[in-house]
Scaffold this motif. Structure first.
Motif, PDB file in Angstrom:
ATOM      1  N   ILE A 138     -41.794  21.090  96.383  1.00 47.21           N
ATOM      2  CA  ILE A 138     -40.313  21.354  96.306  1.00 47.21           C
ATOM      3  C   ILE A 138     -39.791  20.144  95.661  1.00 47.21           C
ATOM      4  O   ILE A 138     -39.597  19.126  96.553  1.00 47.21           O
ATOM      5  CB  ILE A 138     -39.628  22.126  97.558  1.00 47.21           C
ATOM      6  N   ILE A 139     -39.100  20.343  94.411  1.00 46.92           N
ATOM      7  CA  ILE A 139     -38.568  19.123  93.663  1.00 46.92           C
ATOM      8  C   ILE A 139     -36.990  19.556  93.451  1.00 46.92           C
ATOM      9  O   ILE A 139     -36.821  20.530  93.210  1.00 46.92           O
ATOM     10  CB  ILE A 139     -39.304  19.173  92.260  1.00 46.92           C
ATOM     11  N   LYS A 140     -36.279  18.433  93.712  1.00 48.20           N
ATOM     12  CA  LYS A 140     -34.566  18.718  93.336  1.00 48.20           C
ATOM     13  C   LYS A 140     -34.628  17.852  92.174  1.00 48.20           C
ATOM     14  O   LYS A 140     -34.949  16.466  92.274  1.00 48.20           O
ATOM     15  CB  LYS A 140     -33.987  18.256  94.519  1.00 48.20           C
ATOM     16  N   CYS A 141     -33.881  18.216  91.058  1.00 50.60           N
ATOM     17  CA  CYS A 141     -33.635  17.361  90.064  1.00 50.60           C
ATOM     18  C   CYS A 141     -32.366  17.514  89.170  1.00 50.60           C
ATOM     19  O   CYS A 141     -31.811  18.864  89.324  1.00 50.60           O
ATOM     20  CB  CYS A 141     -34.805  17.687  88.826  1.00 50.60           C
ATOM     21  N   GLY A 142     -32.026  16.668  88.609  1.00 54.36           N
ATOM     22  CA  GLY A 142     -30.737  16.601  87.694  1.00 54.36           C
ATOM     23  C   GLY A 142     -31.011  17.654  86.469  1.00 54.36           C
ATOM     24  O   GLY A 142     -31.995  17.163  85.950  1.00 54.36           O
ATOM     25  N   ARG A 143     -30.222  18.758  86.385  1.00 59.95           N
ATOM     26  CA  ARG A 143     -30.566  19.485  85.111  1.00 59.95           C
ATOM     27  C   ARG A 143     -30.544  18.996  83.817  1.00 59.95           C
ATOM     28  O   ARG A 143     -31.691  19.019  82.968  1.00 59.95           O
ATOM     29  CB  ARG A 143     -29.750  20.805  85.202  1.00 59.95           C
ATOM     30  N   LEU A 144     -29.579  18.388  83.749  1.00 60.58           N
ATOM     31  CA  LEU A 144     -29.283  17.831  82.352  1.00 60.58           C
ATOM     32  C   LEU A 144     -30.238  16.648  81.811  1.00 60.58           C
ATOM     33  O   LEU A 144     -30.867  16.413  80.885  1.00 60.58           O
ATOM     34  CB  LEU A 144     -27.813  17.265  82.035  1.00 60.58           C
ATOM     35  N   LYS A 145     -30.540  15.925  82.949  1.00 65.75           N
ATOM     36  CA  LYS A 145     -31.599  14.648  82.693  1.00 65.75           C
ATOM     37  C   LYS A 145     -32.908  15.256  82.321  1.00 65.75           C
ATOM     38  O   LYS A 145     -33.708  14.750  81.499  1.00 65.75           O
ATOM     39  CB  LYS A 145     -31.402  14.096  84.061  1.00 65.75           C
ATOM     40  N   VAL A 146     -33.472  16.335  83.153  1.00 63.55           N
ATOM     41  CA  VAL A 146     -34.742  16.569  83.132  1.00 63.55           C
ATOM     42  C   VAL A 146     -34.734  17.535  81.681  1.00 63.55           C
ATOM     43  O   VAL A 146     -35.704  17.325  80.689  1.00 63.55           O
ATOM     44  CB  VAL A 146     -35.116  17.685  84.075  1.00 63.55           C
ATOM     45  N   ALA A 170     -44.238  10.645  93.949  1.00 60.93           N
ATOM     46  CA  ALA A 170     -43.079  10.465  94.992  1.00 60.93           C
ATOM     47  C   ALA A 170     -41.928  10.146  94.204  1.00 60.93           C
ATOM     48  O   ALA A 170     -41.996   9.072  93.358  1.00 60.93           O
ATOM     49  CB  ALA A 170     -43.414   9.261  95.848  1.00 60.93           C
ATOM     50  N   ASP A 171     -40.963  10.835  94.026  1.00 62.59           N
ATOM     51  CA  ASP A 171     -39.484  10.639  93.447  1.00 62.59           C
ATOM     52  C   ASP A 171     -39.757  10.667  92.160  1.00 62.59           C
ATOM     53  O   ASP A 171     -38.590   9.870  91.491  1.00 62.59           O
ATOM     54  CB  ASP A 171     -38.796   9.386  94.359  1.00 62.59           C
ATOM     55  N   MET A 172     -40.604  11.104  91.423  1.00 64.38           N
ATOM     56  CA  MET A 172     -40.758  10.616  90.052  1.00 64.38           C
ATOM     57  C   MET A 172     -41.563  12.094  89.243  1.00 64.38           C
ATOM     58  O   MET A 172     -42.530  12.408  89.754  1.00 64.38           O
ATOM     59  CB  MET A 172     -41.915   9.297  89.559  1.00 64.38           C
ATOM     60  N   LEU A 173     -40.954  12.164  88.097  1.00 62.86           N
ATOM     61  CA  LEU A 173     -41.574  13.299  87.351  1.00 62.86           C
ATOM     62  C   LEU A 173     -41.931  12.714  86.139  1.00 62.86           C
ATOM     63  O   LEU A 173     -41.137  12.150  85.384  1.00 62.86           O
ATOM     64  CB  LEU A 173     -40.434  14.431  87.201  1.00 62.86           C
ATOM     65  N   ARG A 174     -43.040  12.705  85.622  1.00 64.33           N
ATOM     66  CA  ARG A 174     -43.776  12.016  84.500  1.00 64.33           C
ATOM     67  C   ARG A 174     -43.833  13.327  83.386  1.00 64.33           C
ATOM     68  O   ARG A 174     -44.615  14.173  83.749  1.00 64.33           O
ATOM     69  CB  ARG A 174     -44.910  11.087  84.516  1.00 64.33           C
ATOM     70  N   ILE A 175     -43.339  13.311  82.137  1.00 65.45           N
ATOM     71  CA  ILE A 175     -43.534  14.392  81.358  1.00 65.45           C
ATOM     72  C   ILE A 175     -44.236  13.629  80.033  1.00 65.45           C
ATOM     73  O   ILE A 175     -43.842  12.919  79.421  1.00 65.45           O
ATOM     74  CB  ILE A 175     -42.106  14.837  80.827  1.00 65.45           C
ATOM     75  N   GLU A 187     -41.967  10.345  79.077  1.00 64.77           N
ATOM     76  CA  GLU A 187     -40.711  10.376  79.769  1.00 64.77           C
ATOM     77  C   GLU A 187     -40.819  10.195  81.082  1.00 64.77           C
ATOM     78  O   GLU A 187     -41.755  11.119  81.771  1.00 64.77           O
ATOM     79  CB  GLU A 187     -39.784  11.759  79.289  1.00 64.77           C
ATOM     80  N   GLU A 188     -40.227   9.415  81.617  1.00 66.20           N
ATOM     81  CA  GLU A 188     -40.092   9.347  83.198  1.00 66.20           C
ATOM     82  C   GLU A 188     -38.682   9.903  83.857  1.00 66.20           C
ATOM     83  O   GLU A 188     -37.812   9.145  83.299  1.00 66.20           O
ATOM     84  CB  GLU A 188     -40.559   8.141  83.817  1.00 66.20           C
ATOM     85  N   VAL A 189     -38.754  10.797  84.745  1.00 69.55           N
ATOM     86  CA  VAL A 189     -37.339  11.085  85.201  1.00 69.55           C
ATOM     87  C   VAL A 189     -37.544  10.909  86.920  1.00 69.55           C
ATOM     88  O   VAL A 189     -38.368  11.536  87.361  1.00 69.55           O
ATOM     89  CB  VAL A 189     -37.035  12.474  84.612  1.00 69.55           C
ATOM     90  N   GLU A 190     -36.426  10.320  87.433  1.00 63.63           N
ATOM     91  CA  GLU A 190     -36.372  10.125  88.691  1.00 63.63           C
ATOM     92  C   GLU A 190     -35.812  11.558  89.456  1.00 63.63           C
ATOM     93  O   GLU A 190     -34.956  12.364  88.952  1.00 63.63           O
ATOM     94  CB  GLU A 190     -35.104   9.375  89.342  1.00 63.63           C
ATOM     95  N   ILE A 191     -36.640  11.909  90.292  1.00 70.03           N
ATOM     96  CA  ILE A 191     -36.233  13.336  91.162  1.00 70.03           C
ATOM     97  C   ILE A 191     -36.281  13.180  92.612  1.00 70.03           C
ATOM     98  O   ILE A 191     -36.631  11.823  93.231  1.00 70.03           O
ATOM     99  CB  ILE A 191     -37.404  14.176  90.717  1.00 70.03           C
TER     100      ILE A 191
END
Length: 249
Positions: A138-146, A170-175, A187-191
Protein backbone atom coordinates in the motif's frame (compact mmCIF):
# COMPACT_ATOMS: atom_id res chain seq x y z
CA UNK A 1 -41.18 7.83 -23.95
CA UNK A 2 -42.57 4.34 -23.70
CA UNK A 3 -46.00 3.73 -22.23
CA UNK A 4 -44.55 1.24 -19.71
CA UNK A 5 -45.18 2.31 -16.17
CA UNK A 6 -41.96 3.86 -14.92
CA UNK A 7 -40.08 1.33 -12.82
CA UNK A 8 -37.73 3.65 -10.99
CA UNK A 9 -37.50 7.39 -10.45
CA UNK A 10 -34.88 9.36 -8.61
CA UNK A 11 -33.73 12.92 -8.28
CA UNK A 12 -30.28 14.38 -7.74
CA UNK A 13 -28.44 17.56 -8.64
CA UNK A 14 -26.72 18.43 -11.92
CA UNK A 15 -23.42 18.55 -10.08
CA UNK A 16 -23.83 15.11 -8.48
CA UNK A 17 -24.70 13.35 -11.74
CA UNK A 18 -22.03 15.18 -13.75
CA UNK A 19 -19.40 14.19 -11.18
CA UNK A 20 -20.44 10.50 -11.22
CA UNK A 21 -20.22 10.41 -15.02
CA UNK A 22 -16.94 12.34 -15.20
CA UNK A 23 -15.21 9.98 -12.78
CA UNK A 24 -16.09 6.86 -14.75
CA UNK A 25 -16.91 7.56 -18.41
CA UNK A 26 -13.26 7.44 -19.59
CA UNK A 27 -13.13 3.69 -18.85
CA UNK A 28 -16.00 2.79 -21.22
CA UNK A 29 -15.01 0.51 -24.10
CA UNK A 30 -15.15 1.72 -27.68
CA UNK A 31 -16.68 -0.61 -30.28
CA UNK A 32 -16.08 -3.75 -28.21
CA UNK A 33 -17.87 -6.85 -29.44
CA UNK A 34 -19.08 -7.23 -25.85
CA UNK A 35 -21.57 -4.44 -26.53
CA UNK A 36 -22.54 -4.07 -22.86
CA UNK A 37 -19.01 -2.69 -22.20
CA UNK A 38 -19.59 0.18 -24.68
CA UNK A 39 -21.70 1.95 -22.09
CA UNK A 40 -21.87 2.87 -18.44
CA UNK A 41 -23.57 0.99 -15.62
CA UNK A 42 -25.97 2.95 -13.42
CA UNK A 43 -26.64 0.99 -10.24
CA UNK A 44 -29.27 2.16 -7.76
CA UNK A 45 -29.53 0.70 -4.27
CA UNK A 46 -31.02 2.07 -1.04
CA UNK A 47 -28.79 4.91 0.09
CA UNK A 48 -26.41 4.62 -2.86
CA UNK A 49 -26.05 5.46 -6.54
CA UNK A 50 -23.07 4.07 -8.45
CA UNK A 51 -21.66 4.51 -11.93
CA UNK A 52 -19.25 1.87 -13.27
CA UNK A 53 -17.40 1.53 -16.56
CA UNK A 54 -14.86 -1.01 -17.81
CA UNK A 55 -13.18 -1.87 -21.09
CA UNK A 56 -11.80 -5.17 -19.79
CA UNK A 57 -8.34 -3.70 -19.05
CA UNK A 58 -9.37 -1.17 -16.42
CA UNK A 59 -12.42 -0.28 -14.36
CA UNK A 60 -13.72 2.98 -12.87
CA UNK A 61 -16.37 3.16 -10.17
CA UNK A 62 -17.85 6.23 -8.49
CA UNK A 63 -20.59 6.40 -5.90
CA UNK A 64 -22.92 8.89 -4.27
CA UNK A 65 -23.96 7.92 -0.76
CA UNK A 66 -27.29 9.35 0.31
CA UNK A 67 -30.92 8.39 0.44
CA UNK A 68 -32.56 8.62 -2.97
CA UNK A 69 -36.24 8.39 -3.77
CA UNK A 70 -35.80 5.13 -5.72
CA UNK A 71 -37.54 2.26 -3.96
CA UNK A 72 -35.85 -0.79 -5.48
CA UNK A 73 -32.45 -2.07 -6.57
CA UNK A 74 -31.85 -1.42 -10.24
CA UNK A 75 -29.03 -1.86 -12.75
CA UNK A 76 -29.18 -0.30 -16.23
CA UNK A 77 -26.52 0.30 -18.90
CA UNK A 78 -26.49 3.73 -20.54
CA UNK A 79 -25.15 3.89 -24.12
CA UNK A 80 -21.85 5.70 -24.68
CA UNK A 81 -23.51 8.43 -26.79
CA UNK A 82 -26.06 9.12 -24.06
CA UNK A 83 -23.35 9.43 -21.41
CA UNK A 84 -21.33 11.88 -23.53
CA UNK A 85 -24.43 13.93 -24.35
CA UNK A 86 -25.47 14.05 -20.69
CA UNK A 87 -22.01 15.15 -19.67
CA UNK A 88 -22.33 18.00 -22.17
CA UNK A 89 -25.81 19.05 -20.99
CA UNK A 90 -25.19 18.92 -17.23
CA UNK A 91 -23.59 21.81 -15.37
CA UNK A 92 -22.08 22.06 -11.90
CA UNK A 93 -25.14 23.64 -10.29
CA UNK A 94 -27.51 22.31 -7.64
CA UNK A 95 -30.40 22.42 -10.13
CA UNK A 96 -32.34 19.13 -9.96
CA UNK A 97 -32.14 16.30 -12.48
CA UNK A 98 -34.88 13.68 -12.52
CA UNK A 99 -34.15 10.19 -13.85
CA UNK A 100 -37.02 7.92 -14.87
CA UNK A 101 -36.18 4.34 -15.82
CA UNK A 102 -38.09 1.52 -17.42
CA UNK A 103 -36.74 -1.86 -18.47
CA UNK A 104 -35.44 -0.50 -21.79
CA UNK A 105 -35.39 3.30 -21.58
CA UNK A 106 -34.13 6.22 -19.54
CA UNK A 107 -35.66 9.67 -19.43
CA UNK A 108 -33.61 12.53 -17.98
CA UNK A 109 -35.46 15.73 -17.11
CA UNK A 110 -33.37 18.87 -16.68
CA UNK A 111 -34.89 22.26 -15.93
CA UNK A 112 -35.70 23.12 -19.55
CA UNK A 113 -34.84 19.97 -21.44
CA UNK A 114 -35.72 16.29 -21.64
CA UNK A 115 -33.36 13.59 -22.91
CA UNK A 116 -34.76 10.14 -23.73
CA UNK A 117 -32.57 7.20 -24.63
CA UNK A 118 -32.78 3.46 -25.11
CA UNK A 119 -30.72 1.38 -22.70
CA UNK A 120 -28.17 -1.25 -23.69
CA UNK A 121 -29.55 -4.73 -23.21
CA UNK A 122 -27.30 -7.31 -21.64
CA UNK A 123 -25.73 -8.13 -18.34
CA UNK A 124 -22.90 -5.99 -17.02
CA UNK A 125 -19.98 -8.00 -15.57
CA UNK A 126 -19.85 -8.64 -11.83
CA UNK A 127 -17.57 -5.66 -11.31
CA UNK A 128 -17.20 -6.08 -7.54
CA UNK A 129 -15.38 -9.35 -8.16
CA UNK A 130 -12.52 -7.59 -10.00
CA UNK A 131 -11.88 -4.95 -7.31
CA UNK A 132 -8.78 -6.29 -5.48
CA UNK A 133 -9.37 -6.83 -1.78
CA UNK A 134 -6.16 -8.52 -0.62
CA UNK A 135 -3.41 -6.13 -1.73
CA UNK A 136 -0.54 -6.09 0.77
CA UNK A 137 1.60 -3.35 -0.82
CA UNK A 138 0.00 0.00 0.00
CA UNK A 139 1.51 3.25 -1.23
CA UNK A 140 0.49 6.80 -0.38
CA UNK A 141 1.56 9.39 -2.96
CA UNK A 142 1.15 13.03 -3.88
CA UNK A 143 -1.20 12.98 -6.86
CA UNK A 144 0.18 15.90 -8.86
CA UNK A 145 3.80 14.87 -8.29
CA UNK A 146 3.21 11.32 -9.54
CA UNK A 147 0.98 12.55 -12.36
CA UNK A 148 3.69 14.92 -13.60
CA UNK A 149 6.34 12.17 -13.51
CA UNK A 150 4.06 9.75 -15.40
CA UNK A 151 3.23 12.42 -17.98
CA UNK A 152 6.93 13.07 -18.62
CA UNK A 153 7.66 9.35 -18.91
CA UNK A 154 4.66 8.88 -21.23
CA UNK A 155 6.27 11.14 -23.84
CA UNK A 156 8.95 8.52 -24.46
CA UNK A 157 6.72 5.45 -24.11
CA UNK A 158 5.96 3.18 -27.05
CA UNK A 159 3.04 4.87 -28.84
CA UNK A 160 1.34 1.53 -29.46
CA UNK A 161 1.71 -0.17 -26.07
CA UNK A 162 2.09 2.86 -23.75
CA UNK A 163 3.88 0.76 -21.14
CA UNK A 164 5.69 2.08 -18.05
CA UNK A 165 7.61 0.05 -15.49
CA UNK A 166 7.03 0.97 -11.85
CA UNK A 167 9.62 -0.13 -9.29
CA UNK A 168 8.71 0.15 -5.62
CA UNK A 169 11.35 0.48 -2.92
CA UNK A 170 11.26 1.92 0.59
CA UNK A 171 9.65 5.37 0.26
CA UNK A 172 10.58 5.55 -3.43
CA UNK A 173 8.72 4.99 -6.69
CA UNK A 174 10.84 4.67 -9.84
CA UNK A 175 9.08 5.14 -13.18
CA UNK A 176 10.87 3.85 -16.29
CA UNK A 177 9.91 3.70 -19.92
CA UNK A 178 11.51 3.15 -23.30
CA UNK A 179 10.44 3.07 -26.93
CA UNK A 180 11.54 1.16 -30.08
CA UNK A 181 14.10 3.91 -30.82
CA UNK A 182 15.84 2.88 -27.57
CA UNK A 183 15.05 6.23 -25.97
CA UNK A 184 14.61 5.87 -22.22
CA UNK A 185 13.13 7.95 -19.43
CA UNK A 186 13.48 7.45 -15.70
CA UNK A 187 11.79 9.39 -12.92
CA UNK A 188 11.99 8.96 -9.16
CA UNK A 189 9.24 10.15 -6.82
CA UNK A 190 9.22 10.11 -3.02
CA UNK A 191 6.24 8.20 -1.63
CA UNK A 192 5.09 6.67 1.65
CA UNK A 193 5.87 2.95 1.42
CA UNK A 194 7.57 0.44 3.70
CA UNK A 195 6.64 -2.89 2.08
CA UNK A 196 8.64 -5.37 0.03
CA UNK A 197 10.18 -4.26 -3.30
CA UNK A 198 8.01 -4.79 -6.40
CA UNK A 199 8.37 -4.27 -10.14
CA UNK A 200 5.20 -4.03 -12.24
CA UNK A 201 4.18 -2.70 -15.66
CA UNK A 202 1.10 -0.63 -16.54
CA UNK A 203 -0.38 1.26 -19.46
CA UNK A 204 0.61 4.83 -18.58
CA UNK A 205 -2.56 6.31 -20.15
CA UNK A 206 -4.73 4.25 -17.79
CA UNK A 207 -2.81 5.50 -14.74
CA UNK A 208 -3.06 9.12 -15.91
CA UNK A 209 -6.83 8.79 -16.54
CA UNK A 210 -7.35 7.42 -13.02
CA UNK A 211 -5.31 10.20 -11.40
CA UNK A 212 -7.22 12.82 -13.40
CA UNK A 213 -10.49 11.43 -11.99
CA UNK A 214 -9.31 11.98 -8.39
CA UNK A 215 -9.70 15.40 -6.80
CA UNK A 216 -7.66 15.02 -3.62
CA UNK A 217 -4.02 15.96 -3.18
CA UNK A 218 -2.97 12.44 -2.21
CA UNK A 219 -3.96 9.01 -3.47
CA UNK A 220 -3.58 5.42 -2.33
CA UNK A 221 -2.20 2.80 -4.73
CA UNK A 222 -2.70 -0.81 -3.63
CA UNK A 223 -0.69 -3.59 -5.29
CA UNK A 224 -0.03 -7.25 -4.64
CA UNK A 225 2.19 -8.82 -7.33
CA UNK A 226 3.45 -8.16 -10.89
CA UNK A 227 0.48 -10.05 -12.38
CA UNK A 228 -2.32 -8.73 -10.12
CA UNK A 229 -4.44 -5.65 -10.78
CA UNK A 230 -3.70 -2.41 -8.95
CA UNK A 231 -6.32 -0.35 -7.11
CA UNK A 232 -6.18 3.46 -6.97
CA UNK A 233 -8.38 5.73 -4.86
CA UNK A 234 -8.37 9.16 -3.25
CA UNK A 235 -6.54 9.06 0.09
CA UNK A 236 -9.27 11.10 1.77
CA UNK A 237 -12.20 8.93 0.70
CA UNK A 238 -12.77 5.77 -1.33
CA UNK A 239 -16.08 6.68 -3.02
CA UNK A 240 -14.26 6.41 -6.34
CA UNK A 241 -12.19 3.31 -7.18
CA UNK A 242 -10.01 2.69 -10.21
CA UNK A 243 -8.71 -0.78 -11.08
CA UNK A 244 -5.92 -1.18 -13.63
CA UNK A 245 -4.68 -4.48 -14.98
CA UNK A 246 -0.90 -4.86 -15.22
CA UNK A 247 0.94 -5.42 -18.49
CA UNK A 248 4.00 -7.47 -19.29
CA UNK A 249 6.96 -5.36 -20.39
Amino acid sequence: FSTDPTDVQLELSNRELKDLLARTQFAMAQQDVRYYLNGLLLEIRPGRLRTVATDGHRLAMAELNRELSAKKDTQVILPRKTVIELQRLLDVSDAPVKLSLTSNQIQVDLEDLRLTSKLIEGRFPDYERVIPEDSDKIIKCGRLKVRAALARAAILSNEKFRGVRLTLEADMLRIQTQNPEQEEAEEEVEIEYNGAPLEIGFNVSYLLDALDAIEGEEFIFKLRSPDASGLIHDAAQASGKFVVMPMRL
